[in-house]
Motif scaffolding. Structure first.
Motif, mmCIF file in Angstrom:
data_model
loop_
_atom_site.group_PDB
_atom_site.id
_atom_site.type_symbol
_atom_site.label_atom_id
_atom_site.label_comp_id
_atom_site.label_asym_id
_atom_site.label_seq_id
_atom_site.Cartn_x
_atom_site.Cartn_y
_atom_site.Cartn_z
ATOM 1 N N VAL A 15 28.091 19.159 30.475
ATOM 2 C CA VAL A 15 28.294 19.696 29.135
ATOM 3 C C VAL A 15 29.535 19.026 28.539
ATOM 4 O O VAL A 15 30.569 18.936 29.200
ATOM 5 N N ILE A 16 29.418 18.561 27.323
ATOM 6 C CA ILE A 16 30.533 17.872 26.666
ATOM 7 C C ILE A 16 31.110 18.790 25.590
ATOM 8 O O ILE A 16 30.393 19.227 24.679
ATOM 9 N N GLU A 17 32.394 19.056 25.697
ATOM 10 C CA GLU A 17 33.050 19.873 24.686
ATOM 11 C C GLU A 17 33.253 19.072 23.406
ATOM 12 O O GLU A 17 33.601 17.887 23.446
ATOM 13 N N LEU A 18 33.039 19.726 22.270
ATOM 14 C CA LEU A 18 33.303 19.073 20.996
ATOM 15 C C LEU A 18 34.795 18.822 20.840
ATOM 16 O O LEU A 18 35.615 19.539 21.419
ATOM 17 N N PRO A 19 35.161 17.801 20.085
ATOM 18 C CA PRO A 19 36.581 17.596 19.799
ATOM 19 C C PRO A 19 37.164 18.828 19.101
ATOM 20 O O PRO A 19 36.456 19.575 18.418
ATOM 21 N N ARG A 20 38.451 18.989 19.283
ATOM 22 C CA ARG A 20 39.156 20.079 18.603
ATOM 23 C C ARG A 20 40.374 19.506 17.895
ATOM 24 O O ARG A 20 41.186 18.820 18.516
ATOM 25 N N HIS A 21 40.458 19.803 16.589
ATOM 26 C CA HIS A 21 41.614 19.337 15.839
ATOM 27 C C HIS A 21 41.736 20.169 14.575
ATOM 28 O O HIS A 21 40.731 20.410 13.885
ATOM 29 N N PRO A 22 42.939 20.613 14.222
ATOM 30 C CA PRO A 22 43.093 21.484 13.054
ATOM 31 C C PRO A 22 42.722 20.830 11.734
ATOM 32 O O PRO A 22 42.405 21.535 10.767
ATOM 33 N N ALA A 23 42.762 19.508 11.647
ATOM 34 C CA ALA A 23 42.421 18.836 10.387
ATOM 35 C C ALA A 23 40.918 18.693 10.186
ATOM 36 O O ALA A 23 40.470 18.328 9.096
ATOM 37 N N VAL A 24 40.140 18.964 11.227
ATOM 38 C CA VAL A 24 38.683 18.829 11.152
ATOM 39 C C VAL A 24 38.068 20.221 11.262
ATOM 40 O O VAL A 24 38.163 20.877 12.303
ATOM 41 N N ALA A 25 37.431 20.660 10.189
ATOM 42 C CA ALA A 25 36.873 22.010 10.153
ATOM 43 C C ALA A 25 35.549 22.103 10.890
ATOM 44 O O ALA A 25 35.237 23.131 11.499
#
Length: 345
Positions: A15-25
């Motif tokens: 399972v691949i986790e999605l990227p996480r970043h505050p600038a990307v909603a």
């Protein structure tokens, strides 16, 4: 060929986790409804990364038209709170899978959003998805993962190295002013040589050209055979110019070629009109007869007659055929450089 399959020798997450970043909603797969937004993103990045050419919309469309790409699994689009496309990850496994497996990571981050860690997260997702795709193929073939970066894009190069890829091959963009004298070059003939005719490309020779391309590039670094579907996308696309593409023909067989295309969108960023020479090659059994300079100079003369100002090409700096030296002798001068970073599995 390995005794173990990719499923056995490659460690990939289930399972691949999605990227996480505050600038990307939002992170989601790209669809064909996103073609315009992706083109805008790609061209904004182009103007910073390599300001001499722009990604055409048609190239973006091919992501959703190619049978070997599954956009639902192999693309990831990042949107900001306003719905603007600010990052795109794309994974492509080359459609030719008979001798080697080659996978390419093609991520882009909008220049306004760089330097914040989005690229690091995006590349992590791309890399993990690529490993997963190679495992799913369950193949004994050797596999390699490629990232191509401009020499000046040190951030992209460092990110790829952190994922275990290493700089392996350099490429140079070369430009020739068509106002300069174009030499007349005669092919080298030996006693008993069959007649070789120099002709403009014609669509009736599509399959012969594909076979010639595959033969000529069999010993080139990083090259795999081009299958019919991918070849059709190229030769039937909007940019190939048959009148600026020249062949050396021996009977029904093509033994050398120089194929040129024109994308007028590039002219605005280049500051001049140009032809891009996509492919130059000579079949291995016809090398050493000066066929490459013959078809190249035929292309140059045709481009000049068409009113174009310059010719542009890219070359492997360590080409086994000595192509970079040949192009220098024909008046091409190096400009930008790019590098291939590779991980072998």
């Amino acid at each position: 060929m390995s005794e173990r399959s990719t499923a056995e020798r490659i460690d990939a997450p289930g399972v691949i986790e999605l990227p996480r970043h505050p600038a990307v909603a939002t992170w989601r797969p790209a669809t064909d409804d996103d073609v315009d937004a992706i083109t805008d993103l790609a061209q904004a990045a182009d103007r910073v990364d390599h300001p001499s050419w722009l990604t055409p919309r048609e190239d973006v469309e091919e992501t959703f038209e190619s049978s070997w790409i599954d956009p639902a699994r192999d693309t990831l689009l990042g949107l900001d709170a306003d719905g603007r496309a600010v990052a795109l990850g794309a994974v492509v496994v080359h459609p030719s899978r008979e001798h080697h497996l080659h996978a390419y990571l093609n991520g882009r981050v909008h220049p306004d959003f760089r330097g914040r860690g989005i690229g690091r997260e995006l590349l992590r997702w791309e890399h993990e998805r690529t490993l997963q795709a190679l495992v799913e193929l369950d193949s004994p073939l050797p596999a390699a993962i490629f990232v191509y970066a401009e020499e000046t894009d040190t951030a992209a190069r460092h990110l790829a190295e952190r994922r275990g890829l290493r700089e392996e091959r350099w490429f140079s963009t070369m430009v020739r002013d068509l106002a300069l004298d174009i030499p007349r070059i005669e092919q080298t003939m030996h006693a008993g040589d069959p007649a070789i005719e120099i002709v403009a490309y014609d669509p009736s020779r599509t399959e012969a050209a594909r076979l010639a391309r595959n033969d000529a590039f069999r010993d080139h670094w990083g090259s795999l055979e081009t299958p019919p579907e991918r070849w059709s996308q190229f030769v039937e696309g909007p940019f190939l110019r048959p009148d600026l593409s020249w062949l050396a023909v021996e009977g029904d067989r093509i033994v050398a070629f120089a194929l040129g295309s024109v994308n007028e969108e590039d002219w605005a960023v280049q500051g001049y009109t140009s032809v891009y020479i996509d492919l130059i090659g000579v079949t291995r059994d016809r090398r050493g007869r000066r066929l490459a300079p013959v078809v190249i100079t035929a292309l140059l003369r045709a481009a000049r007659a068409a009113g174009l100002e310059k010719a542009v090409l890219d070359v492997d700096t360590e080409s086994p055929t000595g192509a970079n030296s040949l192009y220098g002798r024909l008046g091409f001068e190096p400009t930008e450089r790019s590098v291939a970073l590779v991980a072998h599995h």
